[in-house]
Design an enzyme around this catalytic site. Structure first.
Site, mmCIF file in Angstrom:
data_model
loop_
_atom_site.group_PDB
_atom_site.id
_atom_site.type_symbol
_atom_site.label_atom_id
_atom_site.label_comp_id
_atom_site.label_asym_id
_atom_site.label_seq_id
_atom_site.Cartn_x
_atom_site.Cartn_y
_atom_site.Cartn_z
ATOM 1 N N GLU A 28 40.495 47.877 -5.621
ATOM 2 C CA GLU A 28 40.938 48.903 -4.679
ATOM 3 C C GLU A 28 40.152 48.690 -3.399
ATOM 4 O O GLU A 28 38.941 48.847 -3.381
ATOM 5 C CB GLU A 28 40.646 50.308 -5.210
ATOM 6 N N ASP A 48 45.177 51.293 11.053
ATOM 7 C CA ASP A 48 44.696 50.048 10.447
ATOM 8 C C ASP A 48 44.928 48.925 11.444
ATOM 9 O O ASP A 48 45.990 48.855 12.073
ATOM 10 C CB ASP A 48 45.459 49.719 9.161
ATOM 11 N N ARG A 59 33.638 39.007 18.791
ATOM 12 C CA ARG A 59 34.311 40.201 19.311
ATOM 13 C C ARG A 59 33.302 41.343 19.304
ATOM 14 O O ARG A 59 32.732 41.665 18.287
ATOM 15 C CB ARG A 59 35.530 40.543 18.461
ATOM 16 N N HIS A 62 31.946 46.619 20.586
ATOM 17 C CA HIS A 62 32.905 47.622 21.029
ATOM 18 C C HIS A 62 32.580 49.010 20.489
ATOM 19 O O HIS A 62 32.065 49.155 19.390
ATOM 20 C CB HIS A 62 34.315 47.250 20.557
ATOM 21 N N LYS A 72 34.686 53.113 11.613
ATOM 22 C CA LYS A 72 35.441 51.937 11.172
ATOM 23 C C LYS A 72 34.985 51.519 9.776
ATOM 24 O O LYS A 72 33.788 51.455 9.504
ATOM 25 C CB LYS A 72 35.223 50.755 12.124
ATOM 26 N N GLU A 143 37.344 53.278 25.720
ATOM 27 C CA GLU A 143 36.750 52.053 25.177
ATOM 28 C C GLU A 143 35.671 51.505 26.110
ATOM 29 O O GLU A 143 35.826 51.487 27.324
ATOM 30 C CB GLU A 143 37.828 50.991 24.971
ATOM 31 N N LYS A 169 37.131 40.741 28.483
ATOM 32 C CA LYS A 169 36.574 42.090 28.313
ATOM 33 C C LYS A 169 35.152 42.018 27.757
ATOM 34 O O LYS A 169 34.251 42.713 28.231
ATOM 35 C CB LYS A 169 37.478 42.905 27.381
ATOM 36 N N ASP A 170 34.927 41.167 26.770
ATOM 37 C CA ASP A 170 33.605 41.060 26.173
ATOM 38 C C ASP A 170 32.616 40.366 27.105
ATOM 39 O O ASP A 170 31.426 40.678 27.097
ATOM 40 C CB ASP A 170 33.684 40.351 24.826
#
Length: 181
Positions: A28, A48, A59, A62, A72, A143, A169-170
């Protein structure tokens, strides 16, 4: 499900019970009741996300500002990543500290990153499929991004065989000392 508390309060490394045999495996990936019992966290996931990235892609880091801060629950279903959570909660005893975990398709581990923390990951395998559930919707207006290589954070990212690849962006991320919190 086994929840292992990390050095930052409210962050947990989740190890699911995996049932396997010669045919494959079953587990699960999320069960609200088991998650709440293991972590003490009651939350509702509303979105999701699935990203695929190649080796060396980084990445992050954030986060979203309140009132759209996101918790998250992250995992890898193909490949391997080094996953990082950074405490950016003002007044927290662990403000500016980070935790990292190796998440792979073999270990099935997940990391719970509560609202108020920045999050990022580095792909260690040829490619990786990264899935995560969020407690609030993506909001571009809320963000923000902190630099992955902020010397104040001193995150010990593992070495990879290819150059670090960042989005525009990063690349424009701010140092923690200058970040909107």
């Amino acid at each position: 499900m086994h929840a292992i508390p990390q050095s930052i309060p409210d962050v947990f490394l989740i190890e699911p019970k995996v049932f396997g045999d010669s045919r494959g495996f079953f587990y699960e990936s999320y069960n609200q009741q088991a998650f709440q019992e293991a972590t003490g966290v009651r939350c509702d996931f509303v979105q999701d996300n699935h990203s695929r990235s190649s080796r060396g892609v980084l990445r992050g880091l954030h986060y979203q500002l309140p009132p759209k801060a996101q918790g998250k629950l992250v995992r890898v279903v193909r490949g391997a990543v080094f996953d990082v959570a950074v405490d950016i909660r003002k007044g927290s005893a662990t403000f500016g500290q980070w935790v990292g975990a190796l998440l792979t398709e073999e270990n099935h581990r997940q990391l719970w990153v509560p609202p108020g923390l920045a999050h990022g990951f580095l792909v260690l395998s040829e490619s990786a499929d990264f899935l995560y559930k969020t407690t609030d919707y993506y909001s571009p207006a809320h963000e923000r991004c902190i630099r992955w290589d902020d010397p104040q954070l001193a995150i010990a990212w593992p070495a990879v065989e290819s150059p670090i690849q960042l989005s525009a962006k990063d690349q424009a991320g701010r140092l923690l000392a200058e970040a909107d919190l």
